[in-house]
Write a protein that holds these residues in place. Structure first.
Motif, PDB file in Angstrom:
ATOM      1  N   GLU A   4       7.703   1.968   1.736  1.00  0.00           N
ATOM      2  CA  GLU A   4       6.592   2.130   0.803  1.00  0.00           C
ATOM      3  C   GLU A   4       5.909   3.452   1.105  1.00  0.00           C
ATOM      4  O   GLU A   4       5.694   3.790   2.269  1.00  0.00           O
ATOM      5  N   VAL A   5       5.603   4.204   0.069  1.00  0.00           N
ATOM      6  CA  VAL A   5       4.932   5.492   0.228  1.00  0.00           C
ATOM      7  C   VAL A   5       3.601   5.435  -0.514  1.00  0.00           C
ATOM      8  O   VAL A   5       3.541   4.998  -1.661  1.00  0.00           O
ATOM      9  N   TYR A   6       2.543   5.857   0.153  1.00  0.00           N
ATOM     10  CA  TYR A   6       1.243   5.997  -0.499  1.00  0.00           C
ATOM     11  C   TYR A   6       0.527   7.187   0.135  1.00  0.00           C
ATOM     12  O   TYR A   6       0.991   7.744   1.129  1.00  0.00           O
ATOM     13  N   TRP A   7      -0.577   7.583  -0.470  1.00  0.00           N
ATOM     14  CA  TRP A   7      -1.339   8.728   0.028  1.00  0.00           C
ATOM     15  C   TRP A   7      -2.613   8.259   0.681  1.00  0.00           C
ATOM     16  O   TRP A   7      -3.330   7.418   0.140  1.00  0.00           O
ATOM     17  N   ASP A   8      -2.894   8.809   1.856  1.00  0.00           N
ATOM     18  CA  ASP A   8      -4.121   8.533   2.596  1.00  0.00           C
ATOM     19  C   ASP A   8      -4.826   9.869   2.757  1.00  0.00           C
ATOM     20  O   ASP A   8      -4.387  10.712   3.533  1.00  0.00           O
ATOM     21  N   PRO A  12       0.766  12.076   2.913  1.00  0.00           N
ATOM     22  CA  PRO A  12       1.507  10.864   2.564  1.00  0.00           C
ATOM     23  C   PRO A  12       1.702   9.969   3.787  1.00  0.00           C
ATOM     24  O   PRO A  12       1.798  10.448   4.918  1.00  0.00           O
ATOM     25  N   VAL A  14       4.201   6.763   5.006  1.00  0.00           N
ATOM     26  CA  VAL A  14       5.413   6.009   4.722  1.00  0.00           C
ATOM     27  C   VAL A  14       5.418   4.794   5.637  1.00  0.00           C
ATOM     28  O   VAL A  14       5.319   4.937   6.858  1.00  0.00           O
ATOM     29  N   GLU A  15       5.503   3.627   5.043  1.00  0.00           N
ATOM     30  CA  GLU A  15       5.617   2.394   5.821  1.00  0.00           C
ATOM     31  C   GLU A  15       7.070   1.945   5.775  1.00  0.00           C
ATOM     32  O   GLU A  15       7.623   1.742   4.691  1.00  0.00           O
ATOM     33  N   SER A 103      -2.857   3.318  13.399  1.00  0.00           N
ATOM     34  CA  SER A 103      -2.819   3.771  12.004  1.00  0.00           C
ATOM     35  C   SER A 103      -3.934   4.740  11.652  1.00  0.00           C
ATOM     36  O   SER A 103      -3.805   5.546  10.766  1.00  0.00           O
TER      37      SER A 103
END
Length: 105
Positions: A4-8, A12, A14-15, A103
């Motif tokens: 899963e990719v999201y932006w923080d 980016p 990646v989990e 994290s």
């Protein structure tokens, strides 16, 4: 294998989860390299909390991503490494090479 990719904020995240082995790594590698080669990407956080098993191909993939980002003076942050991921990173003697932490790091 899950990815899963999201932006923080500005980078980016990646989990990864499941098994990182010679069967699953090629597809994940493509996604990660496409992501890090995108314009402006210098830092990538990879969350390894859900990795159940990882072999040397998983380690090689992480090193390749690190090399691409290092060429741009970027970093790979490995967060929440599972016991399996930690074991392989230590066996490869790379535990001092990657930025590591929780994290929020």
């Amino acid at each position: 294998m899950s990815l899963e990719v999201y932006w923080d904020e500005h980078r980016p995240v990646v989990e990864l989860g499941g098994v990182l082995d010679r069967e699953s790594v090629p597809g994940i590698r493509k996604v990660l390299l496409r992501l890090v080669k995108a314009k402006g990407i210098k830092d990538l956080r990879i969350d390894l909390a859900e990795v159940d098993r990882m072999d040397t191909s998983g380690v090689a993939m992480l090193v390749e991503v690190l090399r691409v980002l290092s060429a741009r003076k970027g970093k790979v942050h490995l967060t929440n490494p599972s016991e399996a991921a930690t074991r392989m990173i230590r066996l490869a003697r790379l535990n001092g090479v990657f930025e590591q932490g929780a994290s929020g790091a």
